[in-house]
Design an enzyme around this catalytic site. Structure first.
Site, PDB file in Angstrom:
ATOM      1  N   PHE A  13     -31.386  -2.330 -25.698  1.00 40.23           N
ATOM      2  CA  PHE A  13     -32.810  -2.248 -26.027  1.00 40.23           C
ATOM      3  C   PHE A  13     -33.317  -0.812 -25.971  1.00 40.23           C
ATOM      4  CE2 PHE A  13     -37.371  -2.668 -25.387  1.00 40.23           C
ATOM      5  CZ  PHE A  13     -37.698  -3.603 -26.361  1.00 40.23           C
ATOM      6  N   ALA A  44     -31.187  -6.630 -21.732  1.00 42.32           N
ATOM      7  CA  ALA A  44     -30.745  -7.044 -20.399  1.00 42.32           C
ATOM      8  C   ALA A  44     -30.663  -8.564 -20.259  1.00 42.32           C
ATOM      9  CB  ALA A  44     -31.687  -6.466 -19.338  1.00 42.32           C
ATOM     10  N   GLU A  46     -29.603 -10.725 -22.246  1.00 46.70           N
ATOM     11  CA  GLU A  46     -28.363 -11.251 -22.807  1.00 46.70           C
ATOM     12  C   GLU A  46     -27.116 -10.862 -22.015  1.00 46.70           C
ATOM     13  OE1 GLU A  46     -31.565 -11.440 -25.557  1.00 46.70           O
ATOM     14  OE2 GLU A  46     -30.712  -9.589 -24.752  1.00 46.70           O
ATOM     15  N   VAL A  69     -34.616  -2.154 -17.981  1.00 45.23           N
ATOM     16  CA  VAL A  69     -35.876  -2.864 -18.176  1.00 45.23           C
ATOM     17  C   VAL A  69     -36.954  -1.976 -17.568  1.00 45.23           C
ATOM     18  CG1 VAL A  69     -37.143  -5.013 -17.849  1.00 45.23           C
ATOM     19  CG2 VAL A  69     -34.644  -5.056 -17.866  1.00 45.23           C
ATOM     20  N   ILE A  70     -37.938  -1.624 -18.378  1.00 43.92           N
ATOM     21  CA  ILE A  70     -39.007  -0.728 -17.932  1.00 43.92           C
ATOM     22  C   ILE A  70     -40.301  -1.517 -17.848  1.00 43.92           C
ATOM     23  CG2 ILE A  70     -40.294   1.382 -18.430  1.00 43.92           C
ATOM     24  CD1 ILE A  70     -37.775   2.431 -19.866  1.00 43.92           C
ATOM     25  N   HIS A  76     -42.944  -9.271 -19.652  1.00 45.42           N
ATOM     26  CA  HIS A  76     -42.161 -10.254 -18.908  1.00 45.42           C
ATOM     27  C   HIS A  76     -41.075  -9.596 -18.049  1.00 45.42           C
ATOM     28  CE1 HIS A  76     -40.292  -9.602 -22.789  1.00 45.42           C
ATOM     29  NE2 HIS A  76     -39.177 -10.126 -22.350  1.00 45.42           N
ATOM     30  N   PHE A 101     -24.118  -5.333 -11.516  1.00 46.80           N
ATOM     31  CA  PHE A 101     -25.473  -5.202 -12.050  1.00 46.80           C
ATOM     32  C   PHE A 101     -25.822  -3.721 -12.114  1.00 46.80           C
ATOM     33  CE2 PHE A 101     -30.152  -5.247 -11.502  1.00 46.80           C
ATOM     34  CZ  PHE A 101     -30.487  -6.067 -12.557  1.00 46.80           C
ATOM     35  N   ARG A 115     -32.056   7.902 -13.083  1.00 46.14           N
ATOM     36  CA  ARG A 115     -31.027   7.002 -12.560  1.00 46.14           C
ATOM     37  C   ARG A 115     -29.882   6.794 -13.548  1.00 46.14           C
ATOM     38  NH1 ARG A 115     -35.720   6.451 -10.459  1.00 46.14           N
ATOM     39  NH2 ARG A 115     -36.026   5.751  -8.318  1.00 46.14           N
TER      40      ARG A 115
END
Length: 145
Positions: A13, A44, A46, A69-70, A76, A101, A115
């Site tokens: 993404f 993420a 999937e 994921v931001i 969501h 993860f 990161r």
């Protein structure tokens, strides 16, 4: 199972972040003498299913799941983070194949870049190291599943 063949499942993404995470994970696996195959998915959410496919294929000693994921850009956020983390953990527990993860769960792009090798840490590298260690432990203990 390939004792030194590793999978990277990459949520694409955020393409720039995915590339950095994949590069770090690949570097760690290759420095450990392994070969790597990268499997791309949209995001993420999937990643657990991609990890399951990789684990059940019998081709890999482990799977590093990476992506981002931001919070500010995803309404969501909490659901995606929770489902990705729980799903990846479940694949490890159900199959016995180590899955890590390596998904950045952050508030801003700046935090994500920090990161992904930009100073604080490198979550792609960390995920690969975790997978390698858990695969070693599995082998040491002779665990079947």
């Amino acid at each position: 199972m390939g004792d030194n063949t590793w999978a990277i499942a990459a949520g694409r993404f955020y393409e720039e972040l995915a590339e950095k995470l994949v590069e770090g994970a690949r570097r760690v696996f290759e420095e450990a003498g392994g070969t790597v195959e990268v499997h791309d998915v949209p995001g993420a959410y999937e990643l657990p299913l991609a990890a399951k496919y990789c684990a059940e294929s019998g081709r890999y000693a482990g799977v590093a799941c990476v992506g981002a994921v931001i919070r500010g850009e995803t309404d969501h956020y909490d659901y995606v983070c929770s489902e990705a983390a729980n799903g990846i953990a479940r694949v490890s527990l159900d199959t016995g194949v180590p899955c890590a993860f390596g998904v950045l769960t952050v508030n801003t792009m700046e935090q994500a870049l920090a990161r992904a090798g930009g100073g604080k840490r490198h979550s792609g590298e960390d995920a690969a190291r975790a997978v390698i260690r858990m695969a070693e432990l599995r082998k040491e203990l002779g665990t079947r599943n």
